[in-house]
Design a protein around this motif. Structure first.
Motif, PDB file in Angstrom:
ATOM      1  N   ASN A  63      27.977 -77.802  -3.575  1.00 42.51           N
ATOM      2  CA  ASN A  63      26.720 -78.319  -4.108  1.00 42.51           C
ATOM      3  C   ASN A  63      25.708 -77.199  -4.310  1.00 42.51           C
ATOM      4  O   ASN A  63      24.815 -76.991  -3.490  1.00 42.51           O
ATOM      5  CB  ASN A  63      26.161 -79.387  -3.161  1.00 42.51           C
ATOM      6  CG  ASN A  63      27.158 -80.514  -2.946  1.00 42.51           C
ATOM      7  OD1 ASN A  63      27.516 -81.209  -3.883  1.00 42.51           O
ATOM      8  ND2 ASN A  63      27.625 -80.673  -1.725  1.00 42.51           N
ATOM      9  N   SER A  89      31.783 -78.364   1.990  1.00 46.15           N
ATOM     10  CA  SER A  89      30.839 -79.404   1.608  1.00 46.15           C
ATOM     11  C   SER A  89      30.455 -80.262   2.801  1.00 46.15           C
ATOM     12  O   SER A  89      31.164 -80.293   3.819  1.00 46.15           O
ATOM     13  CB  SER A  89      31.450 -80.296   0.516  1.00 46.15           C
ATOM     14  OG  SER A  89      30.557 -81.329   0.139  1.00 46.15           O
ATOM     15  N   MET A  90      29.337 -80.976   2.673  1.00 44.69           N
ATOM     16  CA  MET A  90      28.947 -81.961   3.676  1.00 44.69           C
ATOM     17  C   MET A  90      29.618 -83.299   3.406  1.00 44.69           C
ATOM     18  O   MET A  90      29.628 -84.183   4.251  1.00 44.69           O
ATOM     19  CB  MET A  90      27.422 -82.146   3.668  1.00 44.69           C
ATOM     20  CG  MET A  90      26.636 -80.933   4.120  1.00 44.69           C
ATOM     21  SD  MET A  90      24.848 -81.186   3.970  1.00 44.69           S
ATOM     22  CE  MET A  90      24.613 -82.596   5.055  1.00 44.69           C
ATOM     23  N   PHE A  91      30.191 -83.452   2.209  1.00 42.15           N
ATOM     24  CA  PHE A  91      30.735 -84.737   1.777  1.00 42.15           C
ATOM     25  C   PHE A  91      32.238 -84.632   1.533  1.00 42.15           C
ATOM     26  O   PHE A  91      32.750 -83.567   1.199  1.00 42.15           O
ATOM     27  CB  PHE A  91      30.034 -85.202   0.503  1.00 42.15           C
ATOM     28  CG  PHE A  91      28.528 -85.155   0.601  1.00 42.15           C
ATOM     29  CD1 PHE A  91      27.841 -86.114   1.318  1.00 42.15           C
ATOM     30  CD2 PHE A  91      27.817 -84.125  -0.007  1.00 42.15           C
ATOM     31  CE1 PHE A  91      26.458 -86.063   1.425  1.00 42.15           C
ATOM     32  CE2 PHE A  91      26.436 -84.063   0.091  1.00 42.15           C
ATOM     33  CZ  PHE A  91      25.752 -85.040   0.819  1.00 42.15           C
ATOM     34  N   HIS A  92      32.928 -85.768   1.669  1.00 46.60           N
ATOM     35  CA  HIS A  92      34.372 -85.750   1.406  1.00 46.60           C
ATOM     36  C   HIS A  92      34.784 -87.008   0.644  1.00 46.60           C
ATOM     37  O   HIS A  92      35.817 -87.612   0.919  1.00 46.60           O
ATOM     38  CB  HIS A  92      35.172 -85.604   2.711  1.00 46.60           C
ATOM     39  CG  HIS A  92      34.867 -86.648   3.757  1.00 46.60           C
ATOM     40  ND1 HIS A  92      35.591 -87.803   3.872  1.00 46.60           N
ATOM     41  CD2 HIS A  92      33.919 -86.683   4.719  1.00 46.60           C
ATOM     42  CE1 HIS A  92      35.105 -88.523   4.879  1.00 46.60           C
ATOM     43  NE2 HIS A  92      34.093 -87.868   5.406  1.00 46.60           N
ATOM     44  N   ASP A  93      33.951 -87.412  -0.329  1.00 46.61           N
ATOM     45  CA  ASP A  93      34.318 -88.543  -1.169  1.00 46.61           C
ATOM     46  C   ASP A  93      35.519 -88.172  -2.031  1.00 46.61           C
ATOM     47  O   ASP A  93      35.756 -86.996  -2.335  1.00 46.61           O
ATOM     48  CB  ASP A  93      33.141 -88.960  -2.050  1.00 46.61           C
ATOM     49  CG  ASP A  93      32.645 -87.818  -2.922  1.00 46.61           C
ATOM     50  OD1 ASP A  93      32.973 -87.811  -4.121  1.00 46.61           O
ATOM     51  OD2 ASP A  93      31.962 -86.927  -2.385  1.00 46.61           O
ATOM     52  N   SER A  96      35.023 -85.963  -5.264  1.00 48.51           N
ATOM     53  CA  SER A  96      34.769 -84.537  -5.021  1.00 48.51           C
ATOM     54  C   SER A  96      36.045 -83.804  -4.639  1.00 48.51           C
ATOM     55  O   SER A  96      36.310 -82.695  -5.118  1.00 48.51           O
ATOM     56  CB  SER A  96      33.721 -84.367  -3.911  1.00 48.51           C
ATOM     57  OG  SER A  96      32.469 -84.880  -4.309  1.00 48.51           O
ATOM     58  N   LEU A 110      34.749 -79.391   5.757  1.00 46.48           N
ATOM     59  CA  LEU A 110      33.415 -79.939   5.927  1.00 46.48           C
ATOM     60  C   LEU A 110      32.542 -78.924   6.645  1.00 46.48           C
ATOM     61  O   LEU A 110      33.029 -78.088   7.398  1.00 46.48           O
ATOM     62  CB  LEU A 110      33.479 -81.246   6.715  1.00 46.48           C
ATOM     63  CG  LEU A 110      34.309 -82.360   6.055  1.00 46.48           C
ATOM     64  CD1 LEU A 110      34.258 -83.623   6.917  1.00 46.48           C
ATOM     65  CD2 LEU A 110      33.833 -82.652   4.648  1.00 46.48           C
ATOM     66  N   GLU A 135      39.291 -85.409   7.902  1.00 51.80           N
ATOM     67  CA  GLU A 135      38.593 -86.458   7.162  1.00 51.80           C
ATOM     68  C   GLU A 135      38.915 -86.388   5.673  1.00 51.80           C
ATOM     69  O   GLU A 135      39.010 -87.417   5.002  1.00 51.80           O
ATOM     70  CB  GLU A 135      37.076 -86.335   7.357  1.00 51.80           C
ATOM     71  CG  GLU A 135      36.614 -86.482   8.794  1.00 51.80           C
ATOM     72  CD  GLU A 135      36.526 -85.148   9.528  1.00 51.80           C
ATOM     73  OE1 GLU A 135      35.723 -85.059  10.467  1.00 51.80           O
ATOM     74  OE2 GLU A 135      37.259 -84.203   9.156  1.00 51.80           O
ATOM     75  N   THR A 139      40.815 -89.181   3.395  1.00 52.97           N
ATOM     76  CA  THR A 139      40.233 -89.679   2.145  1.00 52.97           C
ATOM     77  C   THR A 139      41.266 -89.663   1.025  1.00 52.97           C
ATOM     78  O   THR A 139      41.380 -90.623   0.250  1.00 52.97           O
ATOM     79  CB  THR A 139      39.014 -88.819   1.737  1.00 52.97           C
ATOM     80  OG1 THR A 139      37.994 -88.962   2.719  1.00 52.97           O
ATOM     81  CG2 THR A 139      38.480 -89.233   0.375  1.00 52.97           C
TER      82      THR A 139
END
Length: 221
Positions: A63, A89-93, A96, A110, A135, A139
């Motif tokens: 990001n 990243s802070m996210f793992h959707d 992404s 993460l 995580e 996902t």
């Protein structure tokens, strides 16, 4: 590449300098890893790569303004194909993670990762493997698009020959047909035939789908 090698040379890319300093602190006592360059933007990262041909692996924040981590990953893989990329990243959707894989990334961590996992991820990816935070792996598996990627899911993974498993492992490590042929002492045509057979057996439509399938059924390390 193994832990016995002298160094794994890193480029760190994050638009927040504090994150870069934090990673450097985590890696400070690692005898194998050396941060040789750092950058706060995608454009700066590409300049650093031109200045530091010794870089083997880039850890890239996803990001970032102006040039995203995914865009930077594409530039690195196109211009410096021997350099492997780990996304941070802070996210793992799911979207992404898939963007990173399709851009040519070899790992996804993460920002709350531990020193132990960070060091292991660097070793894995520099050694030709992939590495995903737990995580992130969860996902991928939870969002496995069965109809799009490989049709009805069998209860058990398909049977692959020993040679097909070898080739699948090398494909997962992003090796080209030429590299696989040299590693296994076979022709490139034979490699291509095996790749097609693996896709047919698993009913996968793409390399990304194949990697997801292989992860789900633990066919790769």
């Amino acid at each position: 590449m193994s832990d016995t090698l002298t160094r794994i040379n890193l480029l760190l890319v994050d638009d927040h300098q504090m994150v870069i300093e934090g990673i450097k602190t985590l890696l400070k006592t690692d005898p194998v890893v050396r941060v040789v360059a750092q950058a706060n933007s995608g454009d700066e990262a590409l300049r650093r790569l031109r200045e530091h041909p010794e870089v083997q692996l880039a850890i890239v924040d996803l990001n970032m303004p102006q040039m995203s981590g995914v865009e930077l990953t594409k530039h690195i893989r196109a211009g410096y194909p021997t350099i492997r990329v780990v996304a941070l990243s802070m996210f793992h959707d799911h979207a992404s993670v898939m963007e990173v894989l399709e851009a040519g990334g070899s790992g996804y961590l993460l920002k709350n990762t531990t020193k132990t996992e960070l060091s292991q991820a660097i070793r894995d990816v520099a050694g030709g493997k992939t590495h995903f935070s737990k995580e992130v792996g969860d996902t991928l598996l939870q969002n496995l698009d069965v109809p799009a990627q490989r049709g009805p899911a069998p209860e058990q993974p398909v049977e692959l020959t020993a040679r097909e498993r070898e080739i699948l492992q090398l494909v997962a490590a992003e090796k080209s047909n030429h590299d696989i042929a040299e590693t296994l002492f076979i022709s490139e045509r034979t490699v291509e035939t095996h790749r097609k057979n693996i896709l047919t057996k698993t009913s996968c439509k793409s390399m990304v789908g194949l990697i997801q399938y292989a992860m789900k059924h633990k066919l790769i390390d």
